[in-house]
Scaffold this motif. Structure first.
Motif, PDB file in Angstrom:
ATOM      1  N   ALA A   9     -16.892  17.642 -12.556  1.00  0.00           N
ATOM      2  CA  ALA A   9     -15.773  19.046 -12.016  1.00  0.00           C
ATOM      3  C   ALA A   9     -14.540  17.641 -12.392  1.00  0.00           C
ATOM      4  CB  ALA A   9     -15.629  19.258 -10.628  1.00  0.00           C
ATOM      5  N   VAL A  10     -14.523  16.643 -11.021  1.00  0.00           N
ATOM      6  CA  VAL A  10     -13.306  15.527 -11.941  1.00  0.00           C
ATOM      7  C   VAL A  10     -13.764  13.961 -11.990  1.00  0.00           C
ATOM      8  CG1 VAL A  10     -11.332  14.763 -10.001  1.00  0.00           C
ATOM      9  CG2 VAL A  10     -11.961  16.611  -9.832  1.00  0.00           C
ATOM     10  N   ASN A  11     -12.946  13.749 -12.938  1.00  0.00           N
ATOM     11  CA  ASN A  11     -13.415  12.710 -13.443  1.00  0.00           C
ATOM     12  C   ASN A  11     -11.819  11.537 -13.733  1.00  0.00           C
ATOM     13  OD1 ASN A  11     -14.821  10.639 -14.868  1.00  0.00           O
ATOM     14  ND2 ASN A  11     -14.428  10.999 -16.760  1.00  0.00           N
ATOM     15  N   ASP A  12     -12.495  10.628 -12.921  1.00  0.00           N
ATOM     16  CA  ASP A  12     -11.463   9.399 -12.560  1.00  0.00           C
ATOM     17  C   ASP A  12     -10.030   9.323 -12.069  1.00  0.00           C
ATOM     18  OD1 ASP A  12     -10.869   6.759 -12.715  1.00  0.00           O
ATOM     19  OD2 ASP A  12     -10.098   6.714 -14.943  1.00  0.00           O
ATOM     20  N   PHE A  13      -9.633  10.326 -11.333  1.00  0.00           N
ATOM     21  CA  PHE A  13      -8.539  11.247 -10.814  1.00  0.00           C
ATOM     22  C   PHE A  13      -7.656   9.343  -9.734  1.00  0.00           C
ATOM     23  CE2 PHE A  13      -5.816  13.425  -7.783  1.00  0.00           C
ATOM     24  CZ  PHE A  13      -4.960  13.900  -9.065  1.00  0.00           C
ATOM     25  N   ASN A  14      -6.853   9.547 -10.637  1.00  0.00           N
ATOM     26  CA  ASN A  14      -5.942   8.310 -10.046  1.00  0.00           C
ATOM     27  C   ASN A  14      -4.708   9.066  -9.096  1.00  0.00           C
ATOM     28  OD1 ASN A  14      -7.497   6.308 -10.773  1.00  0.00           O
ATOM     29  ND2 ASN A  14      -6.648   6.684 -11.821  1.00  0.00           N
ATOM     30  N   PRO A  66     -16.418  12.328  -2.228  1.00  0.00           N
ATOM     31  CA  PRO A  66     -16.389  12.328  -3.545  1.00  0.00           C
ATOM     32  C   PRO A  66     -17.449  11.188  -4.291  1.00  0.00           C
ATOM     33  CG  PRO A  66     -14.486  10.965  -3.024  1.00  0.00           C
ATOM     34  CD  PRO A  66     -14.992  11.917  -1.646  1.00  0.00           C
ATOM     35  N   THR A  67     -17.892  11.237  -5.575  1.00  0.00           N
ATOM     36  CA  THR A  67     -19.367  10.723  -5.695  1.00  0.00           C
ATOM     37  C   THR A  67     -18.704   9.430  -5.541  1.00  0.00           C
ATOM     38  OG1 THR A  67     -19.742  12.516  -6.747  1.00  0.00           O
ATOM     39  CG2 THR A  67     -20.669  10.869  -8.147  1.00  0.00           C
ATOM     40  N   SER A  68     -17.440   8.805  -6.928  1.00  0.00           N
ATOM     41  CA  SER A  68     -17.212   7.746  -6.618  1.00  0.00           C
ATOM     42  C   SER A  68     -15.640   7.853  -6.354  1.00  0.00           C
ATOM     43  CB  SER A  68     -17.297   6.571  -7.519  1.00  0.00           C
ATOM     44  OG  SER A  68     -17.242   7.146  -8.589  1.00  0.00           O
ATOM     45  N   MET A  70       0.877  -1.141  -0.361  1.00  0.00           N
ATOM     46  CA  MET A  70       0.307  -0.026   0.365  1.00  0.00           C
ATOM     47  C   MET A  70       1.117   1.463   0.118  1.00  0.00           C
ATOM     48  SD  MET A  70      -2.935   0.642  -0.013  1.00  0.00           S
ATOM     49  CE  MET A  70      -4.382   0.869   0.825  1.00  0.00           C
ATOM     50  N   PRO A  71       1.149   2.761  -0.931  1.00  0.00           N
ATOM     51  CA  PRO A  71       1.269   3.279  -0.292  1.00  0.00           C
ATOM     52  C   PRO A  71       1.449   4.385   0.298  1.00  0.00           C
ATOM     53  CG  PRO A  71      -0.660   3.682  -2.708  1.00  0.00           C
ATOM     54  CD  PRO A  71      -0.012   2.491  -1.653  1.00  0.00           C
ATOM     55  N   PHE A  72       2.184   5.235   0.595  1.00  0.00           N
ATOM     56  CA  PHE A  72       1.523   6.456   1.417  1.00  0.00           C
ATOM     57  C   PHE A  72       0.170   6.625   1.361  1.00  0.00           C
ATOM     58  CE2 PHE A  72       2.510  10.407   2.923  1.00  0.00           C
ATOM     59  CZ  PHE A  72       2.385  10.469   4.205  1.00  0.00           C
ATOM     60  N   PHE A  73      -0.044   7.765   0.049  1.00  0.00           N
ATOM     61  CA  PHE A  73      -1.438   8.256  -0.369  1.00  0.00           C
ATOM     62  C   PHE A  73      -1.425   7.211  -1.945  1.00  0.00           C
ATOM     63  CE2 PHE A  73      -3.585  11.398  -2.458  1.00  0.00           C
ATOM     64  CZ  PHE A  73      -4.779  11.074  -1.406  1.00  0.00           C
ATOM     65  N   LYS A  74      -2.994   7.500  -1.994  1.00  0.00           N
ATOM     66  CA  LYS A  74      -3.785   6.560  -3.260  1.00  0.00           C
ATOM     67  C   LYS A  74      -4.848   7.631  -3.350  1.00  0.00           C
ATOM     68  CE  LYS A  74      -3.737   2.531  -5.654  1.00  0.00           C
ATOM     69  NZ  LYS A  74      -4.828   1.256  -5.057  1.00  0.00           N
ATOM     70  N   ALA A  75      -4.704   8.054  -4.229  1.00  0.00           N
ATOM     71  CA  ALA A  75      -6.198   8.238  -4.695  1.00  0.00           C
ATOM     72  C   ALA A  75      -6.789   7.217  -5.673  1.00  0.00           C
ATOM     73  CB  ALA A  75      -5.934   9.902  -5.186  1.00  0.00           C
ATOM     74  N   ASP A  76      -8.156   7.210  -5.650  1.00  0.00           N
ATOM     75  CA  ASP A  76      -7.717   5.896  -6.352  1.00  0.00           C
ATOM     76  C   ASP A  76      -9.501   6.187  -7.100  1.00  0.00           C
ATOM     77  OD1 ASP A  76      -8.393   3.555  -7.610  1.00  0.00           O
ATOM     78  OD2 ASP A  76      -9.162   2.133  -5.652  1.00  0.00           O
ATOM     79  N   HIS A  77      -9.273   6.453  -8.631  1.00  0.00           N
ATOM     80  CA  HIS A  77     -10.401   7.020  -9.321  1.00  0.00           C
ATOM     81  C   HIS A  77     -11.239   7.154  -8.995  1.00  0.00           C
ATOM     82  CE1 HIS A  77      -8.930   3.246 -11.600  1.00  0.00           C
ATOM     83  NE2 HIS A  77      -9.444   2.750 -10.864  1.00  0.00           N
ATOM     84  N   LEU A  78     -11.161   8.267  -8.801  1.00  0.00           N
ATOM     85  CA  LEU A  78     -12.023   9.971  -7.785  1.00  0.00           C
ATOM     86  C   LEU A  78     -13.049  10.314  -9.180  1.00  0.00           C
ATOM     87  CD1 LEU A  78     -10.029  11.237  -5.437  1.00  0.00           C
ATOM     88  CD2 LEU A  78     -11.432   9.653  -4.968  1.00  0.00           C
ATOM     89  N   VAL A  79     -14.089  10.539  -8.608  1.00  0.00           N
ATOM     90  CA  VAL A  79     -15.511  10.984  -9.007  1.00  0.00           C
ATOM     91  C   VAL A  79     -15.435  12.274  -8.601  1.00  0.00           C
ATOM     92  CG1 VAL A  79     -17.226  10.688 -11.093  1.00  0.00           C
ATOM     93  CG2 VAL A  79     -15.211   9.131 -11.314  1.00  0.00           C
TER      94      VAL A  79
END
Lengths: 346, 256
Positions: B18-23, B55-57, B1-10
């Motif tokens: 506003a934000v689509n599939d941010f990793n 986040p929406t998802s 597991m990385p220190f910080f991870k944003a996983d497919h943020l929408v």
């Protein structure tokens, strides 16, 4: 830099409190009942002003429910101090519910329980309403204040309904009132200057930033609300035992409105301002009574007009607000450092 | 597991994505830039990470914990601090008070200990004061400690905001346009300052910035957003030559 002259400040505070109580001792022995009564009301307004200022001025929550909390404190304390015989005489429509009808306790514990009951309702009201912001919160707390009056009117076997409670012992005097006023000012000033106070002021200044810096917004708002409600309850209890008779209408919105005037005139966020305005507000109201008497001005006879003093009072308010938009003190506080500096310089 | 991870943020606001599939993955000690034209969704990413928006998802993980949708103050307590694009200081409080607010979350005394100044509270209060003074000294604002924050000039307000964020003892620091409104000289100082605090406080830093000199000068990796989508990821030199990025910033070349 922070600690220097700390003891000097403590000493000066102590000396001023001693002087205050010497004045009260003198006033208690020399002034007639009318003046004593006005001064007592002044002391109660200090308690009410400072406690509402903690909520509205320091934390920035616009609450309009202060009279409701006062009513809770007043009724609780009154029901606890009334003698059993007095209760039987007062509750002739419907008897008082048990076990309240058999209880009669001294003034101090009754006042404290009154404060605690008010604080508990502060918690109860705060949890749902403090999630609201700004104007919505003002309306919700206003609603609470009105509901409390309706409840007092209709819970006849507890509050005796619209007839109210009569024949309370006149416990409240200058000593009780100013003792509590000093404690209120001490408690709230210390709170405001502590880490908790910084968190409350941070919420007032910028809620988003305060939360981003780790301040639990909701918890601290409820905290301010509870502390404010407690002292409102104490103030209510004192007022009840000064008037010796209370009824639901005494705790309607107009009372909150008066306290609101005190904190706005004094300066939202300034405890010193609330103390000054709280002290002079009832005195000014009494003093302005002469306006309502019939008088001759430049040969024109003016008959006494009841309610005229409120007109003049409103005008005074307007003038103050035009010249001091942020109230008399703004957000400044009285501090010994300021005075010490003056004397040290010369 | 990385220190910080944003996983497919929408993040959707009604019909607007506003934000689509941010990793995004960060390792400890990273200094990463987030760039993109106005309205690309950079600040929305910050708001999702710090709990202002849910986040929406998608999920956000920080130090092996799922922090998606947690309250901002809880996320701060876990070790993520931020500054704001439009400075949000407590303007009517003094500088020292601004910084001390950040220590409140770690205060262990209850309200009565605070009001009656009992020994445990006073020890913590004094420690807070010392530490806050030290931080102000580091951002060279200690001589103004008792002044109101609102009276500071712009550049110093930015520095105070960073000091305030550092006071929460973060492990991950999010800086939203730290160089905005600074003159070239102040910007240079800021770049040194950011590197210096990263090393001194063992920070991982994610920053949004429009000033390319800053981004290219200090960031080791860069994420580029446009219309909510990540259009490029890479080192500064890779980003500078990426045709997608040039297109997003300058528009497409037209052939007559």
């Amino acid at each position: 830099m922070r600690k220097e002259k700390l003891y000097l400040r403590y000493l000066l505070t102590l000396i001023s409190i001693v002087i205050l109580f010497l004045i009260i001792w003198w006033a208690d022995g020399h002034l007639d009942n009318y003046y004593k009564r006005v001064l007592t009301v002044s002391g109660i307004y200090i308690i009410l002003g400072v406690s509402l200022n903690l909520i509205n001025g320091i934390t920035g929550i616009f609450s309009l429910g202060h009279a409701g909390f006062m009513g809770l404190g007043a009724y609780t304390a009154a029901l606890l101090t009334m003698s059993v015989a007095q209760k039987q005489m007062t509750f002739f429509i419907e008897p008082l519910i048990s076990p309240l009808d058999k209880i009669s306790i001294p003034f101090l514990p009754a006042l404290l329980i009154g404060g605690v009951v008010a604080a508990f309702f502060g918690l109860l009201i705060g949890i749902p309403t403090l999630r609201l912001g700004g104007d919505y919160l003002a309306i919700a707390t206003l609603g609470f204040g009105e509901i409390i009056v309706v409840v007092f009117n209709n819970t006849i076997n507890i509050t005796n309904g619209a007839l109210g409670l009569k024949g309370l012992s006149p416990y409240t005097n200058l000593w009780w009132t100013y003792g509590w006023a000093v404690f209120t000012v001490f408690f709230i000033t210390r709170l405001v200057n502590s880490s908790y106070g910084r968190a409350l002021k941070a919420i007032r200044e910028n809620e988003v930033a305060a939360q981003a810096m780790g301040v639990n917004i909701f918890y601290h708002k409820v905290l301010a609300f509870i502390v404010g409600a407690f002292f409102a309850g104490i103030g209510g209890g004192l007022l009840a035992h000064l008037l010796t008779t209370i009824n639901p209408v005494a705790f309607n919105f107009f009372l909150t409105f008066n306290i609101l005037i005190v904190i706005v005139i004094g300066g939202l966020g300034s405890i010193t301002g609330s103390v000054i305005a709280g002290f002079f507000f009832p005195i000014l109201l009494e003093w302005l009574r002469f306006i309502e008497a019939p008088m001759d001005v430049f040969g024109i006879h003016i008959p006494g007009i009841p309610g005229m003093r409120m007109v003049v009072f409103s005008l005074l308010l307007l003038i103050v607000m035009i010249f001091y938009q942020r109230g008399l003190m703004g957000r400044s506080e009285f501090s010994w450092d300021f005075i010490i500096k003056r004397f040290v310089k010369d | 597991m990385p220190f910080f991870k944003a996983d497919h943020l929408v993040m959707r606001f009604g019909g607007l994505v506003a934000v689509n599939d941010f990793n995004l993955e960060l390792q400890p000690g990273d200094l990463v830039g987030l760039i993109g034209p106005n309205g690309a969704g950079k600040t929305t990413v910050f708001n999702m990470i710090t709990g202002v928006y849910r986040p929406t998802s998608g999920r956000i993980y920080f130090q092996d914990k799922d922090i998606t949708g947690k309250r901002p103050d809880i996320i701060t307590a876990l070790g993520i601090a931020r500054t704001f694009q439009n400075i949000r200081l407590f303007t009517d409080l003094s500088l020292i008070e601004n910084v001390m607010v950040s220590y409140h979350v770690r205060l262990k005394s209850n309200i009565f200990e605070a009001v009656f100044k009992l020994p445990r509270y006073m020890r913590q209060e004094n420690a807070m004061y010392e530490e806050a003074m030290e931080l102000l000294h580091k951002v060279e604002l200690d001589h103004l400690a008792e002044e109101k924050a609102g009276s500071l000039p712009y550049g110093e307000q930015r520095r105070l905001e960073i000091a305030r964020a550092l006071a929460t003892h973060p492990k991950l620091l999010l800086l939203d346009e730290p160089a905005a409104g600074m003159n070239p000289n102040e910007t240079l100082q800021l770049m040194d300052f950011i590197k210096q605090i990263r090393d001194e406080f063992d920070l991982t830093i994610l920053l949004i910035e429009h000033d390319m000199k800053v981004v290219m000068g200090i960031c080791e990796r860069i994420w580029v957003l446009d219309y909510g989508k990540t259009i490029a990821v890479g080192t500064p030199s890779e980003i500078q030559n990426n045709p997608e990025v040039i297109k997003a910033y300058l528009g497409e070349e037209e052939y007559a």
